[in-house]
Design a protein around this motif. Sequence first.
Motif, PDB file in Angstrom:
ATOM      1  N   LYS A   1      46.847  55.504  49.777  1.00  0.00           N
ATOM      2  CA  LYS A   1      48.287  55.488  50.461  1.00  0.00           C
ATOM      3  C   LYS A   1      49.457  55.905  50.143  1.00  0.00           C
ATOM      4  CE  LYS A   1      45.726  51.929  53.594  1.00  0.00           C
ATOM      5  NZ  LYS A   1      46.153  50.507  54.361  1.00  0.00           N
ATOM      6  N   HIS A   2      49.740  56.197  48.557  1.00  0.00           N
ATOM      7  CA  HIS A   2      50.677  56.041  48.067  1.00  0.00           C
ATOM      8  C   HIS A   2      51.459  57.664  48.993  1.00  0.00           C
ATOM      9  CE1 HIS A   2      48.547  58.475  44.263  1.00  0.00           C
ATOM     10  NE2 HIS A   2      49.162  59.238  44.714  1.00  0.00           N
ATOM     11  N   PRO A   3      50.534  58.831  48.863  1.00  0.00           N
ATOM     12  CA  PRO A   3      50.641  59.396  48.917  1.00  0.00           C
ATOM     13  C   PRO A   3      52.502  59.455  50.633  1.00  0.00           C
ATOM     14  CG  PRO A   3      48.660  60.070  48.436  1.00  0.00           C
ATOM     15  CD  PRO A   3      49.060  59.092  48.944  1.00  0.00           C
TER      16      PRO A   3
ATOM     17  N   LEU B   1      59.526  63.104  42.834  1.00  0.00           N
ATOM     18  CA  LEU B   1      59.189  61.856  43.518  1.00  0.00           C
ATOM     19  C   LEU B   1      57.580  61.936  44.395  1.00  0.00           C
ATOM     20  CD1 LEU B   1      62.539  62.174  45.331  1.00  0.00           C
ATOM     21  CD2 LEU B   1      62.592  60.785  43.943  1.00  0.00           C
ATOM     22  N   HIS B   2      57.183  62.612  43.877  1.00  0.00           N
ATOM     23  CA  HIS B   2      55.454  63.060  44.362  1.00  0.00           C
ATOM     24  C   HIS B   2      55.254  61.680  44.172  1.00  0.00           C
ATOM     25  CE1 HIS B   2      54.487  62.390  40.126  1.00  0.00           C
ATOM     26  NE2 HIS B   2      53.257  62.927  40.577  1.00  0.00           N
ATOM     27  N   ASP B   3      54.995  60.776  42.899  1.00  0.00           N
ATOM     28  CA  ASP B   3      54.019  59.369  43.270  1.00  0.00           C
ATOM     29  C   ASP B   3      55.596  57.883  43.601  1.00  0.00           C
ATOM     30  OD1 ASP B   3      51.470  59.607  42.895  1.00  0.00           O
ATOM     31  OD2 ASP B   3      52.091  59.916  40.224  1.00  0.00           O
ATOM     32  N   VAL B   4      56.312  57.962  44.477  1.00  0.00           N
ATOM     33  CA  VAL B   4      56.887  57.314  44.191  1.00  0.00           C
ATOM     34  C   VAL B   4      56.926  56.355  45.082  1.00  0.00           C
ATOM     35  CG1 VAL B   4      58.165  58.252  46.751  1.00  0.00           C
ATOM     36  CG2 VAL B   4      59.837  56.366  45.212  1.00  0.00           C
TER      37      VAL B   4
ATOM     38  N   GLU C   1      51.273  65.814  49.693  1.00  0.00           N
ATOM     39  CA  GLU C   1      49.673  66.464  49.737  1.00  0.00           C
ATOM     40  C   GLU C   1      49.471  66.650  47.618  1.00  0.00           C
ATOM     41  OE1 GLU C   1      50.325  69.338  53.332  1.00  0.00           O
ATOM     42  OE2 GLU C   1      51.116  70.658  51.310  1.00  0.00           O
ATOM     43  N   HIS C   2      49.819  66.105  47.164  1.00  0.00           N
ATOM     44  CA  HIS C   2      49.652  66.187  45.814  1.00  0.00           C
ATOM     45  C   HIS C   2      48.586  65.525  45.388  1.00  0.00           C
ATOM     46  CE1 HIS C   2      51.105  62.243  44.838  1.00  0.00           C
ATOM     47  NE2 HIS C   2      50.458  61.906  44.673  1.00  0.00           N
ATOM     48  N   HIS C   3      47.441  64.876  46.233  1.00  0.00           N
ATOM     49  CA  HIS C   3      46.412  64.950  46.042  1.00  0.00           C
ATOM     50  C   HIS C   3      45.079  65.512  47.546  1.00  0.00           C
ATOM     51  CE1 HIS C   3      47.053  61.348  42.962  1.00  0.00           C
ATOM     52  NE2 HIS C   3      47.787  61.244  43.501  1.00  0.00           N
ATOM     53  N   GLU C   4      45.883  66.157  47.928  1.00  0.00           N
ATOM     54  CA  GLU C   4      44.632  67.144  48.337  1.00  0.00           C
ATOM     55  C   GLU C   4      43.838  68.374  47.109  1.00  0.00           C
ATOM     56  OE1 GLU C   4      43.828  66.962  51.028  1.00  0.00           O
ATOM     57  OE2 GLU C   4      45.614  65.276  52.371  1.00  0.00           O
TER      58      GLU C   4
HETATM   59 FE   FE2 Z   1      49.723  60.411  43.143  1.00  0.00          FE
END
Ligand code: FE2
Length: 327
Positions: free
Chosen positions: A221-223, A192-195, A246-249
């Motif tokens: 803003k998507h996260p 679901l990371h990019d939901v 946090e997947h773009h951290e």
């Molecule tokens: Fe993403």
Amino acid sequence: MAVIYGETVKTDEYLIIYLDSLRINSVLNFDLYIKKAGEYILYRSARLPFEEKNRQNLLDNNIDRLYIPLDNRRNYQEYIEGNIREIIEDPQIKESTKAGIVYDSAKLLVKDVLNNPTLGENIKRSQAMVEATVTLILRGQSAFHNLLRVMSFDYYTYTHSVNVCTFSLALARYIGIENVRELNDLGTGALLHDVGKTKISETILNKRGPLTKSEMQLVKKHPRWGCDIIKETDIINPESYFPVIEHHERENGSGYPNGIGADKTHAYSKIVAIADVFDAMTTKRVYRDAMAAFPALKTMFDDKGAFDKHLLEHFTRLMGPSKLSDL
Ligand SMILES: [Fe+2]
Ligand SMILES: [Fe+2]
């Protein structure tokens, strides 16, 4: 009319399925077609039970794939999700076929999730599909290789979501995480990371040129939006929120939305960050070709301080030269 196996929507009319995904003596609730000389022919109508003699008859004719009309897709998807455990435990079905069934089914499911992400039922379905993937992944590396073989490397948010979930679970298993609950939490967050991207228009997501500053601000803003969406349904464990937000951290603090560094980023998020970037680079986009796996990994290593070094080394070993040639 071309039917390409491995893509979710095969044609505007038919979906190709595995014969092995059908349970003997079950009522299917969807029509089955076979293809002969380029024509789709009704083989068994939805109201008739599927019996061993039907299966044998198809196998005798070397048929191990069938077709269902796209307007029956929902019934097929419900059927598969209701039977996924039995399919995975069935010793008669080849492990490679199970990987294909799980992958195809997960793609269709994520499409539904992205169409209606706040529907609790969809989130529950995601969890069940993650559990099935975890069961497969725990069987060892060959299960991951089977999944790798059926993966789609054309980029859509739904295929990307399933790929990221698969890579994340495989990496977690590779570094020794075998606790089912932990893997389920990680897998659900990865799937679901990019939901949150459901709130961003396709025009921006598929834009060929560089994004404008305001478009970039929106994408970033998507996260947070994703986290809001899954919190709203209040179904999944809070541990699954971490990879979503946090997947773009990045380890060196250069990521978004919060710019937190290595110390504050959850272990699940570090895993998903690697899976996410690797899949994004190795899949084909509308505006560019896919990168091969080795150069993609090299680029990730060269991006000093972005990813957890040890995890990235493990991931490279997991992918290994023999597996990379499959990509
Ligand atoms: Fe993403
Ligand atoms: Fe992503």
